[in-house]
Write a protein that holds these residues in place. Structure first.
Motif, PDB file in Angstrom:
ATOM      1  N   ARG A  59      21.995 -46.486  37.583  1.00 32.45           N
ATOM      2  CA  ARG A  59      21.544 -47.883  37.565  1.00 32.45           C
ATOM      3  C   ARG A  59      21.747 -48.519  36.194  1.00 32.45           C
ATOM      4  NH1 ARG A  59      17.350 -46.444  40.523  1.00 32.45           N
ATOM      5  NH2 ARG A  59      15.994 -46.138  38.737  1.00 32.45           N
ATOM      6  N   SER A  60      21.451 -47.767  35.145  1.00 32.18           N
ATOM      7  CA  SER A  60      21.512 -48.362  33.812  1.00 32.18           C
ATOM      8  C   SER A  60      22.910 -48.336  33.198  1.00 32.18           C
ATOM      9  CB  SER A  60      20.513 -47.677  32.879  1.00 32.18           C
ATOM     10  OG  SER A  60      20.847 -46.330  32.705  1.00 32.18           O
ATOM     11  N   HIS A  61      23.750 -47.390  33.584  1.00 33.55           N
ATOM     12  CA  HIS A  61      25.073 -47.272  32.968  1.00 33.55           C
ATOM     13  C   HIS A  61      26.228 -47.545  33.928  1.00 33.55           C
ATOM     14  CE1 HIS A  61      22.502 -44.975  30.227  1.00 33.55           C
ATOM     15  NE2 HIS A  61      23.364 -45.341  29.297  1.00 33.55           N
ATOM     16  N   GLY A  62      25.950 -47.650  35.213  1.00 34.79           N
ATOM     17  CA  GLY A  62      27.003 -47.767  36.217  1.00 34.79           C
ATOM     18  C   GLY A  62      27.890 -48.976  36.090  1.00 34.79           C
ATOM     19  N   GLU A  63      27.355 -50.082  35.652  1.00 30.26           N
ATOM     20  CA  GLU A  63      28.148 -51.305  35.534  1.00 30.26           C
ATOM     21  C   GLU A  63      29.167 -51.237  34.405  1.00 30.26           C
ATOM     22  OE1 GLU A  63      27.832 -54.288  37.326  1.00 30.26           O
ATOM     23  OE2 GLU A  63      26.476 -53.246  38.699  1.00 30.26           O
ATOM     24  N   ARG A  64      28.886 -50.406  33.395  1.00 31.44           N
ATOM     25  CA  ARG A  64      29.723 -50.392  32.192  1.00 31.44           C
ATOM     26  C   ARG A  64      30.698 -49.231  32.114  1.00 31.44           C
ATOM     27  NH1 ARG A  64      24.576 -50.416  29.951  1.00 31.44           N
ATOM     28  NH2 ARG A  64      25.114 -48.518  28.850  1.00 31.44           N
ATOM     29  N   LEU A  65      30.591 -48.269  33.031  1.00 36.32           N
ATOM     30  CA  LEU A  65      31.407 -47.067  32.926  1.00 36.32           C
ATOM     31  C   LEU A  65      32.119 -46.759  34.227  1.00 36.32           C
ATOM     32  CD1 LEU A  65      28.820 -44.793  31.069  1.00 36.32           C
ATOM     33  CD2 LEU A  65      30.713 -46.051  30.048  1.00 36.32           C
ATOM     34  N   GLY A  66      33.224 -46.042  34.118  1.00 34.66           N
ATOM     35  CA  GLY A  66      33.960 -45.603  35.292  1.00 34.66           C
ATOM     36  C   GLY A  66      33.338 -44.344  35.875  1.00 34.66           C
ATOM     37  N   GLU A  96      35.262 -49.480  41.795  1.00 33.21           N
ATOM     38  CA  GLU A  96      35.812 -49.098  40.494  1.00 33.21           C
ATOM     39  C   GLU A  96      36.727 -50.184  39.906  1.00 33.21           C
ATOM     40  OE1 GLU A  96      36.332 -45.375  38.008  1.00 33.21           O
ATOM     41  OE2 GLU A  96      34.842 -46.089  39.394  1.00 33.21           O
ATOM     42  N   MET A  97      37.541 -50.776  40.742  1.00 37.06           N
ATOM     43  CA  MET A  97      38.479 -51.800  40.281  1.00 37.06           C
ATOM     44  C   MET A  97      37.725 -53.029  39.764  1.00 37.06           C
ATOM     45  SD  MET A  97      41.628 -52.257  39.880  1.00 37.06           S
ATOM     46  CE  MET A  97      43.081 -53.196  40.090  1.00 37.06           C
ATOM     47  N   ALA A  98      36.713 -53.453  40.469  1.00 31.16           N
ATOM     48  CA  ALA A  98      35.931 -54.625  40.040  1.00 31.16           C
ATOM     49  C   ALA A  98      35.222 -54.351  38.722  1.00 31.16           C
ATOM     50  CB  ALA A  98      34.925 -55.005  41.123  1.00 31.16           C
ATOM     51  N   ARG A  99      34.686 -53.140  38.553  1.00 27.58           N
ATOM     52  CA  ARG A  99      34.025 -52.799  37.290  1.00 27.58           C
ATOM     53  C   ARG A  99      35.028 -52.794  36.146  1.00 27.58           C
ATOM     54  NH1 ARG A  99      31.505 -48.178  40.030  1.00 27.58           N
ATOM     55  NH2 ARG A  99      32.584 -46.849  38.561  1.00 27.58           N
ATOM     56  N   ALA A 100      36.202 -52.216  36.383  1.00 23.62           N
ATOM     57  CA  ALA A 100      37.227 -52.158  35.329  1.00 23.62           C
ATOM     58  C   ALA A 100      37.663 -53.567  34.924  1.00 23.62           C
ATOM     59  CB  ALA A 100      38.424 -51.339  35.795  1.00 23.62           C
ATOM     60  N   ARG A 101      37.870 -54.440  35.922  1.00 23.32           N
ATOM     61  CA  ARG A 101      38.256 -55.824  35.616  1.00 23.32           C
ATOM     62  C   ARG A 101      37.185 -56.525  34.788  1.00 23.32           C
ATOM     63  NH1 ARG A 101      39.481 -56.744  41.429  1.00 23.32           N
ATOM     64  NH2 ARG A 101      41.656 -56.175  41.669  1.00 23.32           N
ATOM     65  N   ALA A 102      35.937 -56.357  35.191  1.00 26.29           N
ATOM     66  CA  ALA A 102      34.835 -57.031  34.496  1.00 26.29           C
ATOM     67  C   ALA A 102      34.707 -56.532  33.060  1.00 26.29           C
ATOM     68  CB  ALA A 102      33.529 -56.808  35.261  1.00 26.29           C
ATOM     69  N   ILE A 103      34.812 -55.241  32.873  1.00 27.50           N
ATOM     70  CA  ILE A 103      34.716 -54.664  31.524  1.00 27.50           C
ATOM     71  C   ILE A 103      35.877 -55.129  30.671  1.00 27.50           C
ATOM     72  CG2 ILE A 103      34.862 -52.480  30.256  1.00 27.50           C
ATOM     73  CD1 ILE A 103      33.260 -51.270  32.632  1.00 27.50           C
ATOM     74  N   LEU A 125      39.792 -48.811  28.100  1.00 33.46           N
ATOM     75  CA  LEU A 125      39.376 -48.579  29.487  1.00 33.46           C
ATOM     76  C   LEU A 125      39.288 -47.088  29.795  1.00 33.46           C
ATOM     77  CD1 LEU A 125      41.346 -51.399  31.314  1.00 33.46           C
ATOM     78  CD2 LEU A 125      38.880 -51.241  30.993  1.00 33.46           C
ATOM     79  N   GLN A 126      40.190 -46.320  29.226  1.00 32.54           N
ATOM     80  CA  GLN A 126      40.166 -44.876  29.446  1.00 32.54           C
ATOM     81  C   GLN A 126      38.910 -44.260  28.831  1.00 32.54           C
ATOM     82  OE1 GLN A 126      43.541 -42.747  27.876  1.00 32.54           O
ATOM     83  NE2 GLN A 126      43.559 -41.409  29.673  1.00 32.54           N
ATOM     84  N   SER A 127      38.498 -44.756  27.684  1.00 31.97           N
ATOM     85  CA  SER A 127      37.285 -44.235  27.046  1.00 31.97           C
ATOM     86  C   SER A 127      36.045 -44.562  27.862  1.00 31.97           C
ATOM     87  CB  SER A 127      37.139 -44.790  25.630  1.00 31.97           C
ATOM     88  OG  SER A 127      36.724 -46.140  25.665  1.00 31.97           O
ATOM     89  N   ARG A 128      36.128 -45.582  28.685  1.00 36.54           N
ATOM     90  CA  ARG A 128      35.014 -45.946  29.556  1.00 36.54           C
ATOM     91  C   ARG A 128      35.019 -45.148  30.858  1.00 36.54           C
ATOM     92  NH1 ARG A 128      31.938 -50.572  28.244  1.00 36.54           N
ATOM     93  NH2 ARG A 128      32.126 -50.738  26.007  1.00 36.54           N
ATOM     94  N   GLY A 129      36.025 -44.303  31.064  1.00 36.17           N
ATOM     95  CA  GLY A 129      36.020 -43.413  32.219  1.00 36.17           C
ATOM     96  C   GLY A 129      36.839 -43.877  33.402  1.00 36.17           C
ATOM     97  N   PHE A 130      37.782 -44.756  33.192  1.00 28.98           N
ATOM     98  CA  PHE A 130      38.629 -45.218  34.280  1.00 28.98           C
ATOM     99  C   PHE A 130      39.937 -44.432  34.274  1.00 28.98           C
ATOM    100  CE2 PHE A 130      35.895 -48.839  33.312  1.00 28.98           C
ATOM    101  CZ  PHE A 130      35.334 -49.041  34.561  1.00 28.98           C
ATOM    102  N   GLY A 131      40.493 -44.221  35.463  1.00 23.16           N
ATOM    103  CA  GLY A 131      41.729 -43.456  35.611  1.00 23.16           C
ATOM    104  C   GLY A 131      42.956 -44.249  35.197  1.00 23.16           C
ATOM    105  N   THR A 132      44.024 -43.527  34.907  1.00 24.81           N
ATOM    106  CA  THR A 132      45.234 -44.181  34.395  1.00 24.81           C
ATOM    107  C   THR A 132      45.864 -45.121  35.416  1.00 24.81           C
ATOM    108  OG1 THR A 132      46.531 -42.242  35.036  1.00 24.81           O
ATOM    109  CG2 THR A 132      45.787 -42.350  32.764  1.00 24.81           C
ATOM    110  N   GLU A 133      45.858 -44.756  36.683  1.00 24.27           N
ATOM    111  CA  GLU A 133      46.444 -45.623  37.703  1.00 24.27           C
ATOM    112  C   GLU A 133      45.671 -46.935  37.811  1.00 24.27           C
ATOM    113  OE1 GLU A 133      49.464 -46.572  39.934  1.00 24.27           O
ATOM    114  OE2 GLU A 133      49.288 -44.601  38.994  1.00 24.27           O
TER     115      GLU A 133
END
Length: 144
Positions: A59-66, A96-103, A125-133
């Motif tokens: 809840r507290s970190h989900g919006e900011r991380l992959g 995941e895509m919406a979070r990555a776009r927002a971040i 974005l990679q440091s935030r936990g999102f995949g390369t694709e």
């Protein structure tokens, strides 16, 4: 032993902890057996719950991380792999895509102009936990 339970309750009053995290924090103040007894007692009274900790963390970190970063952090906090997977499925997070776009949009005002800037934004974005694709798609969309 008399000091462990009040100390554990004080820690839990501040925020949720996983069992492993709380055991690590209490270990300087008692033997492993005493710590285990206190933690088991707290779990039996439902004051300590790894599931509740995972939900709180998401809840507290989900919006900011992959998802990869969330999964890894929960793993390092001692949460069981099956519980992590269940918590991620049940969490009310945007996809995941919406979070990555927002971040990406909060951090960067413009799409990458050259390869160096593209690499910098991708590393962020990679440091935030999102995949390369996923990163490729976000950066490609931003350039269009």
């Amino acid at each position: 032993m008399n000091d462990l339970k009040p100390r554990a309750i004080r820690l839990l009053a501040r925020r949720e902890h996983s069992r492993a995290e709380l055991a690590r924090k209490l270990s300087p103040y008692g033997s492993p057996e005493e710590v285990d007894i206190v933690l088991t007692e707290l779990q039996d009274t439902n004051l300590l719950s790894d599931a509740r900790f995972a939900q709180s963390y998401l809840r507290s970190h989900g919006e900011r991380l992959g998802a990869a970063r969330l999964r890894q952090t929960l793993r390092t906090k001692g949460v069981d792999e099956e519980l992590i997977a269940a918590s991620l499925r049940e969490a009310d997070l945007p996809d995941e895509m919406a979070r990555a776009r927002a971040i990406w949009a909060r951090k960067f005002a413009a799409p990458p102009a050259d390869a160096r800037e593209w690499a910098r934004q991708a590393r962020f974005l990679q440091s935030r936990g999102f995949g390369t694709e996923l990163i490729r798609k976000v950066l490609k969309e931003s350039a269009e």
